[in-house]
Design an enzyme around this catalytic site. Structure first.
Site, PDB file in Angstrom:
ATOM      1  N   TRP A  83       0.838  -1.204   0.000  1.00  0.00           N
ATOM      2  CA  TRP A  83       0.000   0.000   0.000  1.00  0.00           C
ATOM      3  C   TRP A  83       0.869   1.249   0.000  1.00  0.00           C
ATOM      4  O   TRP A  83       0.516   2.269  -0.607  1.00  0.00           O
ATOM      5  CB  TRP A  83      -0.904  -0.009   1.232  1.00  0.00           C
ATOM      6  CG  TRP A  83      -1.744   1.228   1.405  1.00  0.00           C
ATOM      7  CD1 TRP A  83      -3.003   1.436   0.932  1.00  0.00           C
ATOM      8  CD2 TRP A  83      -1.385   2.429   2.102  1.00  0.00           C
ATOM      9  NE1 TRP A  83      -3.449   2.693   1.285  1.00  0.00           N
ATOM     10  CE2 TRP A  83      -2.476   3.321   2.007  1.00  0.00           C
ATOM     11  CE3 TRP A  83      -0.248   2.839   2.800  1.00  0.00           C
ATOM     12  CZ2 TRP A  83      -2.460   4.583   2.576  1.00  0.00           C
ATOM     13  CZ3 TRP A  83      -0.228   4.100   3.375  1.00  0.00           C
ATOM     14  CH2 TRP A  83      -1.327   4.956   3.268  1.00  0.00           C
ATOM     15  N   HIS A  84       2.030   1.175   0.671  1.00  0.00           N
ATOM     16  CA  HIS A  84       2.887   2.349   0.792  1.00  0.00           C
ATOM     17  C   HIS A  84       3.586   2.718  -0.515  1.00  0.00           C
ATOM     18  O   HIS A  84       3.964   3.883  -0.690  1.00  0.00           O
ATOM     19  CB  HIS A  84       3.938   2.132   1.886  1.00  0.00           C
ATOM     20  CG  HIS A  84       3.400   2.296   3.269  1.00  0.00           C
ATOM     21  ND1 HIS A  84       2.758   1.276   3.950  1.00  0.00           N
ATOM     22  CD2 HIS A  84       3.382   3.364   4.111  1.00  0.00           C
ATOM     23  CE1 HIS A  84       2.380   1.704   5.141  1.00  0.00           C
ATOM     24  NE2 HIS A  84       2.743   2.970   5.264  1.00  0.00           N
ATOM     25  N   GLY A  85       3.787   1.786  -1.394  1.00  0.00           N
ATOM     26  CA  GLY A  85       4.457   2.163  -2.630  1.00  0.00           C
ATOM     27  C   GLY A  85       4.729   0.982  -3.538  1.00  0.00           C
ATOM     28  O   GLY A  85       4.801  -0.176  -3.096  1.00  0.00           O
TER      29      GLY A  85
END
Length: 482
Positions: free
Chosen positions: A325-327
């Site tokens: 989700w973060h990258g």
């Protein structure tokens, strides 16, 4: 529009005055002003991406209304999946298209097959990961009949686009935030004053701590091959406090700004670097995202109710998905997996809920056992942050290898001794203030009970002076890229 800019310093009081002195007689007009202000706030970056927010809002509003009257289970599932596919489809295209394409091409190259495919020059819409999850909470909760669908499009639009937390959270649940748009809001001086204190402390975290740490961390990470293990460890420490000051500072400003308009947002950080184990850390770090994944992914998968294999599987799924989700980079996936490895021993020994209360509650200092546990947890977190910050997996592995070499015990290279000492001192101030305020919700906002007005204002003016005198070079909030 950034919180730490002149633009926002003008925007906020204008909206505040209109909200409380012009449209305050009518709830719908207040909500409409929030929608307009939020669209202006978001469109300040790129007005074209407003169409994504508006489209997502209309889809989920319509799905919610249909779910309210639809009784057929199959049709209800189709409606839910319409919302999920639209929202995650946008997120997947803008955030992950090139990642999957590049890895697809790389995978085939191992078998001697060269595939010609062009990546797209895609601009990631600011905050898409945040408002996507926020609006999904609405349709999922309406589907589960935990929330009644709204017929008020203005209120729902305000919920989706609420500018204080639009681009970097907290990720609010519809069950908690949406009903606040239905209620008449009256100005509360005490609430507004508390909000201003939170904004001030958030600006200190961001401008003084995070932005100054960023300059040193960037210098070290961008030239890591030139430095010793001790210097790289120092760089990892700077990034550790950069990301905390940056993201928790944003959350403080968002929560404080919302309170100026009569809204209560959830606490997003609860002094995570005082945690005694990784399970406690994840109950205190980015709480809105952790609980979102817990309620909408981990528990539906079975949580920790099954056998050992199910517990291990679900733990890795939730941490790896959180990392992704973060990258769109393998470094984030490894960061998530590493935290899962940290977490598993606690889960399997049923000690993942052993540290519920804040450390040294009711005491001035922790005991030796708690202090040692805090230090071990902190160092494990610092190690994991290296993957989060590194450009790629190779960079992270080389960085860690150097940190763990004999050069760790050499004198670190200091670029500017005076500046480094100032940054170190400001980090110490942050840690001390938050330690003293750790039993409340928002750090410095909890320290003024019983203080005289002259003493309070002397502290406020000191912080404002420090922000102007020692603020680092303006840096974009880290989580805007997610």
């Amino acid at each position: 529009m950034l919180f730490n800019t002149i633009d926002f310093a003008v925007f906020l009081p204008v909206v505040f005055l209109l909200y409380w002195f012009v449209v305050n007689k009518n709830l719908r007009n207040q909500n409409l002003l929030i929608v307009v202000a939020s669209y202006v706030f978001y469109g300040w970056w790129d007005w074209r991406f407003l169409s994504l927010i508006i489209f997502s809002t209309l889809v989920d509003f319509s799905v919610g209304r249909r779910l309210a009257v639809e009784e057929n289970k199959a049709n209800r599932k189709w409606l839910l999946w319409t919302s999920i596919l639209v929202n995650l489809g946008f997120l997947g295209f803008f955030k992950y298209y090139n990642f999957f394409l590049d890895n697809f091409i790389t995978a085939f190259s191992f078998f001697g097959k060269e595939i010609q495919a062009n990546s797209l020059n895609i601009i990631l819409p600011v905050g898409i990961s945040f408002y996507t999850f926020q609006t999904l909470s609405y349709t999922i909760d309406v589907y589960k009949r935990k929330l009644q669908a709204t017929n008020d499009l203005v209120a729902f639009s305000a919920f989706v686009s609420f500018f204080p937390q639009l681009v970097a959270g907290p990720i609010e649940r519809a069950t908690q935030l949406l009903p606040q748009f239905y209620s008449k809001r009256n100005f509360d001086y005490a609430k507004a004053a508390d909000g201003m204190r939170q904004i001030l402390w958030g600006l200190f975290k961001k401008v003084v701590v995070a932005d100054n740490c960023a300059e040193l961390a960037n210098q070290i990470f961008n030239n890591s091959a030139d430095y010793s293990g001790s210097t790289l460890f120092l760089g990892a420490l700077f990034f550790t406090f950069q990301i905390y000051g940056d993201f928790s500072g944003y959350s403080d400003i968002a929560i404080g700004t919302a309170r100026l308009f009569g809204f209560n947002l959830m606490q997003n950080f609860n002094f995570p670097y005082f945690s005694r184990d990784i399970a406690e850390f994840w109950r205190r770090w980015h709480i809105s995202l952790s609980t979102w994944f817990r309620d909408y992914l981990y528990i539906p998968l079975g949580g920790s109710r099954g056998g050992t294999w199910m517990k291990v599987r679900n733990t890795f799924i939730i941490f790896v998905v959180s990392g992704f989700w973060h990258g769109a980079n393998w470094t984030f996936i490894i960061w998530g997996a590493l935290n899962a490895i940290y977490f598993l021993p606690l889960l399997l020994t049923k000690k993942n809920r052993s540290n519920i209360d804040i450390v040294a509650k009711g005491k001035h200092l922790p005991n030796l056992r708690d202090f040692f546990s805090m230090m071990v947890t902190f160092l494990l977190t610092v190690l994991a942050w290296i993957f989060f910050r590194a450009d790629n997996v190779g960079h992270a592995l080389n960085y860690i290898t150097t940190v763990l070499s004999a050069s760790l015990f050499t004198m670190p290279h200091l670029f500017d001794v005076y500046s480094t000492l100032i940054v170190g001192f400001m980090v110490m101030v942050l840690v001390i203030v938050e330690w003293l305020g750790r039993e409340g919700e928002y750090g410095i906002a909890n320290l003024f009970t019983g203080w005289s007005r002259p003493l309070r204002w002397s502290v406020y003016l000191t912080i404002i002076s420090v922000i102007f005198l020692l603020g680092g070079k303006e840096q974009e909030f880290i989580y805007f890229q997610f």
